[in-house]
Design a protein around this motif. Structure first.
Motif, PDB file in Angstrom:
ATOM      1  N   THR A 196       0.837  -1.196   0.000  1.00 31.05           N
ATOM      2  CA  THR A 196       0.000   0.000   0.000  1.00 31.05           C
ATOM      3  C   THR A 196       0.875   1.249   0.000  1.00 31.05           C
ATOM      4  N   GLU A 197       0.228   2.394  -0.166  1.00 32.38           N
ATOM      5  CA  GLU A 197       0.955   3.671  -0.103  1.00 32.38           C
ATOM      6  C   GLU A 197       1.700   3.808   1.219  1.00 32.38           C
ATOM      7  N   THR A 198       1.089   3.335   2.302  1.00 34.24           N
ATOM      8  CA  THR A 198       1.719   3.426   3.621  1.00 34.24           C
ATOM      9  C   THR A 198       3.014   2.635   3.665  1.00 34.24           C
ATOM     10  N   ASP A 199       3.029   1.453   3.037  1.00 39.53           N
ATOM     11  CA  ASP A 199       4.246   0.645   2.993  1.00 39.53           C
ATOM     12  C   ASP A 199       5.363   1.379   2.254  1.00 39.53           C
ATOM     13  N   LEU A 200       5.010   2.018   1.143  1.00 38.30           N
ATOM     14  CA  LEU A 200       6.011   2.759   0.374  1.00 38.30           C
ATOM     15  C   LEU A 200       6.540   3.963   1.150  1.00 38.30           C
ATOM     16  N   LEU A 201       5.637   4.656   1.840  1.00 39.61           N
ATOM     17  CA  LEU A 201       6.046   5.821   2.612  1.00 39.61           C
ATOM     18  C   LEU A 201       6.983   5.399   3.741  1.00 39.61           C
ATOM     19  N   ARG A 202       6.627   4.319   4.437  1.00 35.67           N
ATOM     20  CA  ARG A 202       7.481   3.823   5.517  1.00 35.67           C
ATOM     21  C   ARG A 202       8.862   3.427   4.985  1.00 35.67           C
ATOM     22  N   THR A 203       8.876   2.789   3.823  1.00 31.50           N
ATOM     23  CA  THR A 203      10.147   2.384   3.215  1.00 31.50           C
ATOM     24  C   THR A 203      10.992   3.596   2.854  1.00 31.50           C
ATOM     25  N   MET A 204      10.345   4.634   2.307  1.00 32.44           N
ATOM     26  CA  MET A 204      11.070   5.851   1.963  1.00 32.44           C
ATOM     27  C   MET A 204      11.696   6.496   3.194  1.00 32.44           C
ATOM     28  N   VAL A 205      10.938   6.546   4.283  1.00 30.66           N
ATOM     29  CA  VAL A 205      11.452   7.120   5.530  1.00 30.66           C
ATOM     30  C   VAL A 205      12.654   6.331   6.018  1.00 30.66           C
ATOM     31  N   GLU A 206      12.565   5.008   5.952  1.00 37.85           N
ATOM     32  CA  GLU A 206      13.667   4.167   6.418  1.00 37.85           C
ATOM     33  C   GLU A 206      14.894   4.296   5.521  1.00 37.85           C
ATOM     34  N   LEU A 207      14.677   4.350   4.206  1.00 36.71           N
ATOM     35  CA  LEU A 207      15.802   4.453   3.272  1.00 36.71           C
ATOM     36  C   LEU A 207      16.532   5.786   3.394  1.00 36.71           C
ATOM     37  N   THR A 208      15.791   6.844   3.663  1.00 39.97           N
ATOM     38  CA  THR A 208      16.416   8.158   3.777  1.00 39.97           C
ATOM     39  C   THR A 208      16.971   8.414   5.167  1.00 39.97           C
ATOM     40  N   GLY A 209      16.663   7.538   6.118  1.00 41.25           N
ATOM     41  CA  GLY A 209      17.155   7.740   7.478  1.00 41.25           C
ATOM     42  C   GLY A 209      16.463   8.867   8.200  1.00 41.25           C
ATOM     43  N   ALA A 210      15.313   9.318   7.681  1.00 39.74           N
ATOM     44  CA  ALA A 210      14.624  10.469   8.272  1.00 39.74           C
ATOM     45  C   ALA A 210      14.082  10.174   9.663  1.00 39.74           C
ATOM     46  N   HIS A 211      13.957   8.881  10.006  1.00 43.06           N
ATOM     47  CA  HIS A 211      13.432   8.519  11.323  1.00 43.06           C
ATOM     48  C   HIS A 211      14.533   8.454  12.383  1.00 43.06           C
ATOM     49  N   GLN A 212      15.778   8.713  11.972  1.00 40.19           N
ATOM     50  CA  GLN A 212      16.900   8.683  12.907  1.00 40.19           C
ATOM     51  C   GLN A 212      17.422  10.100  13.127  1.00 40.19           C
ATOM     52  N   PRO A 213      17.936  10.390  14.328  1.00 43.98           N
ATOM     53  CA  PRO A 213      18.503  11.721  14.587  1.00 43.98           C
ATOM     54  C   PRO A 213      19.686  11.972  13.661  1.00 43.98           C
ATOM     55  N   GLY A 214      19.730  13.151  13.079  1.00 39.22           N
ATOM     56  CA  GLY A 214      20.827  13.461  12.175  1.00 39.22           C
ATOM     57  C   GLY A 214      20.607  14.783  11.479  1.00 39.22           C
ATOM     58  N   SER A 215      21.473  15.073  10.518  1.00 45.16           N
ATOM     59  CA  SER A 215      21.422  16.332   9.768  1.00 45.16           C
ATOM     60  C   SER A 215      21.466  16.039   8.277  1.00 45.16           C
ATOM     61  N   ILE A 272      22.691  14.163   1.384  1.00 46.83           N
ATOM     62  CA  ILE A 272      23.345  13.237   2.308  1.00 46.83           C
ATOM     63  C   ILE A 272      22.826  13.476   3.716  1.00 46.83           C
ATOM     64  N   ARG A 273      22.409  12.405   4.360  1.00 47.89           N
ATOM     65  CA  ARG A 273      21.972  12.498   5.756  1.00 47.89           C
ATOM     66  C   ARG A 273      23.049  11.850   6.624  1.00 47.89           C
ATOM     67  N   VAL A 274      23.588  12.634   7.552  1.00 51.92           N
ATOM     68  CA  VAL A 274      24.680  12.160   8.409  1.00 51.92           C
ATOM     69  C   VAL A 274      24.241  12.151   9.863  1.00 51.92           C
ATOM     70  N   GLN A 275      24.858  11.271  10.632  1.00 50.48           N
ATOM     71  CA  GLN A 275      24.499  11.130  12.036  1.00 50.48           C
ATOM     72  C   GLN A 275      25.277  12.148  12.877  1.00 50.48           C
ATOM     73  N   LEU A 276      24.943  13.408  12.634  1.00 45.41           N
ATOM     74  CA  LEU A 276      25.535  14.523  13.364  1.00 45.41           C
ATOM     75  C   LEU A 276      24.424  15.501  13.720  1.00 45.41           C
ATOM     76  N   MET A 277      24.369  15.927  14.960  1.00 47.99           N
ATOM     77  CA  MET A 277      23.363  16.908  15.340  1.00 47.99           C
ATOM     78  C   MET A 277      23.824  18.321  14.988  1.00 47.99           C
ATOM     79  N   ASN A 278      25.127  18.529  14.952  1.00 51.29           N
ATOM     80  CA  ASN A 278      25.682  19.826  14.574  1.00 51.29           C
ATOM     81  C   ASN A 278      26.682  19.621  13.432  1.00 51.29           C
ATOM     82  N   PRO A 279      26.262  19.836  12.182  1.00 49.98           N
ATOM     83  CA  PRO A 279      27.125  19.566  11.035  1.00 49.98           C
ATOM     84  C   PRO A 279      28.002  20.748  10.625  1.00 49.98           C
TER      85      PRO A 279
END
Length: 215
Positions: free
Chosen positions: A119-138, A184-191
């Protein structure tokens, strides 16, 4: 990534002879918006969505208004020309089908049997996971020449800062095909320090680069 990695295999199904009331109950109980319709051999014969239900019987969710509507079999209202996928299809190709066909769910078929649904929800969840948007970072965006070795050079700079790369997206520069945009999404709070080094190395940082703010 292939479809079988993200598809839902615990699929709620009904048969063509089930009623609209059955579909409403199944959707409410399982908190879903799509129900594949199968025969006794688990072959897909149709698809019912919440929008299809509302289209066919506008008063569907008012059970006291037109009780006869709720007794109609799903074969009367189900979509028969269903777009399907295969477990080994690539997720990005399936996403393109969603976009081009303006659909919200795709049943997944293997050996003529229903084995899952996306479903659309599955694709959206996958996109969030692939981009790392659900993890703290910059997030850092750069405009770079479309030549080999650029990403490797940038990765070396990030490695020296001992920063972890969560994701990298690459897409063409709309204004000049000789360039591309790296997100690029990096695991830094202050880049700030990393951005400074990227600029010192001659890279064009698009974001973060707010007017009036020196970074």
């Amino acid at each position: 990534m292939i479809v079988e990695e993200i598809m839902n295999t615990d699929v709620v199904t009904l048969q063509p002879t089930n009623s609209i009331a059955d579909a409403i109950q199944a959707m409410e109980t399982n908190n879903i918006r799509h129900i594949p319709i199968v025969n006794d051999e688990n072959n897909l014969v149709g698809l019912v969505t919440i929008s299809r239900l509302k289209e066919a019987t506008p008063s569907t969710f008012r059970t006291n208004d037109n009780p006869d509507d709720l007794k109609k079999p799903l074969e009367v209202i189900m979509e028969r020309n269903v777009i399907t996928g295969h477990p080994l299809d690539f997720v990005e190709e399936i996403a393109a089908v969603f976009y081009e066909q303006k659909i919200s769910a795709i049943p997944i078929i293997k050996d003529k049997k229903l084995v899952g649904i996306i479903t659309e929800t599955d694709l959206l969840r996958t996109m969030v996971e692939l981009t790392g948007a659900h993890q703290p970072g910059s997030q850092i965006e750069l405009r770079v020449p479309n030549i080999s070795g650029v990403l490797s050079n940038i990765a070396d700079i990030i490695r020296k800062r001992k920063a972890n790369i969560l994701s990298v997206l690459v897409y063409p520069d709309k204004h000049d095909e000789q360039y591309k945009i790296l997100v690029i999404r990096v695991q830094l709070m202050n880049p700030t320090g990393l951005i400074h080094e990227l600029k010192m190395a001659g890279h064009h940082v698009l974001w973060p680069n707010l007017p009036g703010i020196s970074i």
